[in-house]
Structures are given as C-alpha cells and as structure tokens.
Write a protein that holds these residues in place. Structure first.
Motif, PDB file in Angstrom:
ATOM      1  N   ARG A   1       0.840  -1.209   0.000  1.00 49.39           N
ATOM      2  CA  ARG A   1       0.000   0.000   0.000  1.00 49.39           C
ATOM      3  C   ARG A   1       0.873   1.257   0.000  1.00 49.39           C
ATOM      4  O   ARG A   1       0.485   2.276  -0.582  1.00 49.39           O
ATOM      5  N   ALA A   2       2.029   1.176   0.648  1.00 49.95           N
ATOM      6  CA  ALA A   2       2.937   2.331   0.638  1.00 49.95           C
ATOM      7  C   ALA A   2       3.394   2.640  -0.783  1.00 49.95           C
ATOM      8  O   ALA A   2       3.490   3.811  -1.185  1.00 49.95           O
ATOM      9  N   VAL A   3       3.666   1.602  -1.560  1.00 50.70           N
ATOM     10  CA  VAL A   3       4.069   1.801  -2.952  1.00 50.70           C
ATOM     11  C   VAL A   3       2.944   2.464  -3.741  1.00 50.70           C
ATOM     12  O   VAL A   3       3.160   3.418  -4.506  1.00 50.70           O
ATOM     13  N   LEU A   4       1.717   1.968  -3.562  1.00 48.25           N
ATOM     14  CA  LEU A   4       0.568   2.561  -4.249  1.00 48.25           C
ATOM     15  C   LEU A   4       0.384   4.024  -3.846  1.00 48.25           C
ATOM     16  O   LEU A   4       0.136   4.890  -4.689  1.00 48.25           O
ATOM     17  N   LEU A   5       0.513   4.293  -2.547  1.00 44.64           N
ATOM     18  CA  LEU A   5       0.301   5.653  -2.064  1.00 44.64           C
ATOM     19  C   LEU A   5       1.408   6.588  -2.546  1.00 44.64           C
ATOM     20  O   LEU A   5       1.160   7.778  -2.787  1.00 44.64           O
ATOM     21  N   ALA A   6       2.608   6.076  -2.693  1.00 44.07           N
ATOM     22  CA  ALA A   6       3.712   6.902  -3.216  1.00 44.07           C
ATOM     23  C   ALA A   6       3.373   7.365  -4.633  1.00 44.07           C
ATOM     24  O   ALA A   6       3.631   8.521  -4.999  1.00 44.07           O
ATOM     25  N   GLY A   7       2.808   6.467  -5.433  1.00 44.44           N
ATOM     26  CA  GLY A   7       2.387   6.862  -6.774  1.00 44.44           C
ATOM     27  C   GLY A   7       1.298   7.914  -6.746  1.00 44.44           C
ATOM     28  O   GLY A   7       1.335   8.886  -7.521  1.00 44.44           O
ATOM     29  N   VAL A   8       0.346   7.738  -5.841  1.00 44.27           N
ATOM     30  CA  VAL A   8      -0.727   8.730  -5.684  1.00 44.27           C
ATOM     31  C   VAL A   8      -0.146  10.083  -5.296  1.00 44.27           C
ATOM     32  O   VAL A   8      -0.563  11.135  -5.803  1.00 44.27           O
ATOM     33  N   LEU A   9       0.825  10.073  -4.390  1.00 51.59           N
ATOM     34  CA  LEU A   9       1.429  11.314  -3.915  1.00 51.59           C
ATOM     35  C   LEU A   9       2.163  12.042  -5.046  1.00 51.59           C
ATOM     36  O   LEU A   9       2.055  13.278  -5.170  1.00 51.59           O
ATOM     37  N   VAL A  10       2.886  11.306  -5.852  1.00 50.82           N
ATOM     38  CA  VAL A  10       3.599  11.934  -6.979  1.00 50.82           C
ATOM     39  C   VAL A  10       2.618  12.631  -7.906  1.00 50.82           C
ATOM     40  O   VAL A  10       2.837  13.789  -8.317  1.00 50.82           O
TER      41      VAL A  10
END
Length: 458
Positions: free
Chosen positions: A171-180
């Motif tokens: 989920r951290a990986v997914l959220l990092a993409g969302v943040l970018v």
C-alpha cells in the motif's frame, strides 16, 4: 471520467484523488495478515484487537477535526500532509520490529488516514461544477467500494506470496504513486479557506466524546467491564454538553450548534450508523457462518465477501440512470430498504446453505448502501454551508466508523444469545434476519414520519 466540463489537468487531479480514496479503503486487507502477525510477534490471539482499536480511535476521533482544519487552512494542504504522513506510517507498520511499534504506527496511520479522508470529498467536489456535485460524490463512493472489494484479494495474495508486512509496504508503494501525481496535478489549493483561529478546545472535547462513545460500545458487552460502561454513559453526556457549550461561544466552531439541532442532519447521521451497523454483519459474521460452519474455502469466502463493496461501487453508475440521478430523499430510503432486503435474503440463503445466493443478496445490500451513501454525503454537504465542506465530508466517515464499531461490539453478543436459544446454524440466520428486519422497519418509519431534505437557502 470523460466529462467535457472537466479539463485534462483537473481530470488528472480527480483520478489522483479517487485513487487515494481507494487506497485508504484497502485497510480491510490488514485482517488477512492477523494469523501471521500473531505468530511473528508471539502475542495472544485476543491482543490482535489492538491492531484495529489503535487505528479506529484516531480515525473516528480526529477526522471531523481535520475536516475543520481543511476548512480553515485549505483542503489541499491538509490532504497532502495526511498523504505524506500516511506513507510514512505504512512504512513504519511494514518495518515494525515489535508489536508495540506496530501498534504505535497503526495509531499514526489512523491519524493520517483521517487527514486524507476528511478533505477528499471537498477536493473531489471542487473539481466539478456545483451542479455536478452528486456525480462527483458518486465517483468518490465508487472508488471506496472498489478499494473495499479489492482489499481481501490483495491481502490474500500478498500474504500468500510474501508475508503480512507486504500488506503495508504494498500500500505504501501505491500511495507513493498517488502522492507523486497529487504533487504535479492541479489540485485546488483550497475550496473556501477561512484562515481563522482553530477551535482547539472544541476539537479536544469532540475527540474525547467520540472516544468515550467507542469505549462504551466495547465495554458494555463485557461482564468484567460493565461498571466502566456505566461510568462512560454520563461521561459521554457530559462531554457532549461541554462541547455544545464551547461551540456556542466560538466565532469559528468545529460545527455550528444550530446544525447539531437540525432534524434532517440528525436523521442522516443516525441512518448512516444504522446502515453501516447492519452491513458490517457481512465481514464480521459470514466468515464464521460460511468458513467455519459452512466449510467454504478461504478463496470462495473472499469472493462472497467482495459482493457488498462491489454492489456499493455499482451504485453510482446505476443511480445516474434514475430520475434526478437517484439524488432524492426517496432513493436514500429505498437504499435502506434494499440493504435490509439483501441482509434478510442472506439469512434465507444461509439456511439453505447456498453461498452464491448469499453473495447475490450481499450485492443487493451493497447496492442499497451505495444509493444511501451517495445521497447521505450529498445531502449533508447541502445542509452545511460551503465553507464547512471539510466537516460535512467528514461526518459520513465518522458515522460509518461508529456503525462498524458498534456492530463489532454488539453483533457477536447477539449471535451468542441466538445460538443459545436455537442452534449454531440457526443463530446466524436469526442474526441476519433480525437486524435486516430492524433496518427495514427503521426505513419504513423514516419514510412515514419525515422526508430527508436540505435546509432551505443553503
């Protein structure tokens, strides 16, 4: 998502926000990792509840407060802080070397998720014209439903091929993409930022009142803690009284007291608790009814449980084909009836021993919940003024959490009672039929005594 009223830049921002909503709703995947967490840290089975409690308390207690911070200082600012904090807390959860560290990280995750969710409705609706607000809310509800449907599958796959830590790190990986995407997308800096002094005392009292209410629901069903629950009853009342007194004196309160007295708003919030209380029977009781008593495999069970959030996700496209886009008081009450009918249908198919019949009825219940959810959020944002859009968008999330918490406390107790007076198999049937019937009766009373409508002039 191809609305001609939305520019390419705004479409990117909208996709980013909806993806964030979906990622937030993936937290149900954590439950899949419970057995391996227990083994890794060598904790007692009953101690796993702190994984849930440490997340729920800050989420329920602070979401409205964060919504008000968004109203005051800008939704984009609060949302981005929450996204960055959520990314950090997910990494801490996945890298925890002890159970206390994991619980602390889960508390931080609850706080940061509350920050994100508190501003998402305000941001999503700000990207579309005012007359498209129900459509924007429908997209938000669809994203939440898709995330909830994907959560068990994602959790199962990650635990199967990696371990429980992958649930958080993935989920951290997914959220990092969302943040970018959020950092480069033209998300509005604010909807109606007030930049006024924040009501710290009111926020603290609201958190304390909600925490005490959750504490009451947890202790009332435990004989050894019954005295604590009786102490918490006047405590909740006193904190609510103090909150109202403080808010009456504030220039910029968390929520205007006159709205707390509004019967339409009260009906919506009570209905939200009732609907989510009943729908939570699915993830709470069906694993026991089908997985244990019914001998259904874990994979099959996951498909059945995915039915209700899939139904919720389908509500938005279906509602757009109804009169006025399904955004009427009648459609909200009809949603409650559908939810009640679906749960009663689950009771019927449980007795027949047909898991796919139960899944079909859960799909119907989820569709009804989706109809209600879209209308409830839309009507709440109509009742409260635009400058309080953060608080308005937060109310549904908090009432939903309260419904889930009350369900977790009371449903297992009711099930135990039903099994004592009948049999183990009949106990599940009686529980689903009873609470489905109660929700239907509540919807009938609501339909007869009043109509949920927005205040005039807002």
């Amino acid at each position: 998502m191809t609305d001609p009223a939305v520019s390419e830049g705004k479409r990117l921002a909208l996709i980013s926000l909806l993806a964030a909503a979906a990622v937030c709703s993936l937290d149900a995947s954590v439950n899949i990792g419970f057995p391996s967490i227990i083994r890794d840290f060598g904790i007692a089975q009953q101690d796993i509840r702190w994984i849930i409690i440490s997340f729920i308390l800050p989420l329920a207690g602070f979401t409205i407060v964060f919504g008000k911070l968004g109203d005051n200082y800008g939704y984009r600012r609060i949302y981005l802080i929450g996204t960055i904090a959520s990314l950090g807390s997910l990494l801490l959860c996945g890298l925890s070397v002890s159970y206390p560290m994991l619980i602390t990280a889960r508390f931080a995750q609850g706080l940061s998720n509350g920050m994100m969710l508190s501003c998402l409705v305000a941001l999503v609706t700000s990207l579309l014209p005012a007359e498209r607000k129900p459509y924007a809310i429908g997209l938000f509800v669809t994203a939440i439903g898709l995330g909830q449907a994907a959560a068990p599958l994602m959790g199962g796959l990650l635990v199967e091929f990696f371990n429980w830590r992958a649930i958080f790190l993935g989920r951290a990986v997914l959220l990092a993409g969302v943040l970018v995407v959020a950092l480069i997308a033209p998300i509005p800096r604010s909807y109606t930022a007030q930049n006024t002094r924040f009501d710290l005392i009111g926020g603290a009292l609201l958190f304390a009142a909600l925490t005490a209410a959750i504490g009451f629901s947890i202790t009332i069903t435990r004989p050894s803690l019954i005295f604590v629950s009786f102490v918490l009853i006047p405590t909740v009342g006193g904190l609510v009284w103090a909150f109202v007194r403080v808010e009456n004196r504030q220039v910029n309160p968390i929520i205007q007291v006159r709205y707390l007295r509004d019967r339409f708003l009260l009906q919506i919030q009570l209905s939200t608790i009732a609907a989510n209380f009943c729908i939570f029977m699915a993830p709470l009781l069906l694993p026991l009814a089908l997985g244990v008593a019914g001998g259904v495999t874990a994979w099959h069970l996951g498909l059945v449980l995915a039915a209700w959030p899939i139904g919720t996700a389908l509500a938005a496209p279906v509602s757009r084909r109804l009169p006025q886009g399904g955004n009427t008081p009648d459609s909200m009450i009809a949603g409650l009836f559908l939810c009640a009918g679906g749960l009663i249908g689950v009771a019927f198919f449980l007795k027949l021993g047909t898991s796919m019949g139960s899944a079909a009825m859960l799909l119907l219940a989820g569709l009804g919940l989706g109809f209600f959810r879209i209308g409830a959020i839309d009507r709440t944002t109509d009742i409260l003024p635009p400058e309080d859009r953060g608080v308005a968008g937060s109310l549904y999330n908090v009432m939903q959490v309260l419904g889930f918490v009350f369900a977790a406390s009371f449903l297992l107790t009711f099930l135990a009672w039903a099994e004592r007076i009948t049999t183990a198999t009949w106990g599940f049937t009686v529980t689903f039929a009873t609470f489905g019937g109660m929700l239907g009766a509540y919807a009938l009373i609501l339909a007869r005594i009043s109509r949920i409508e927005p205040l005039k002039g807002n």
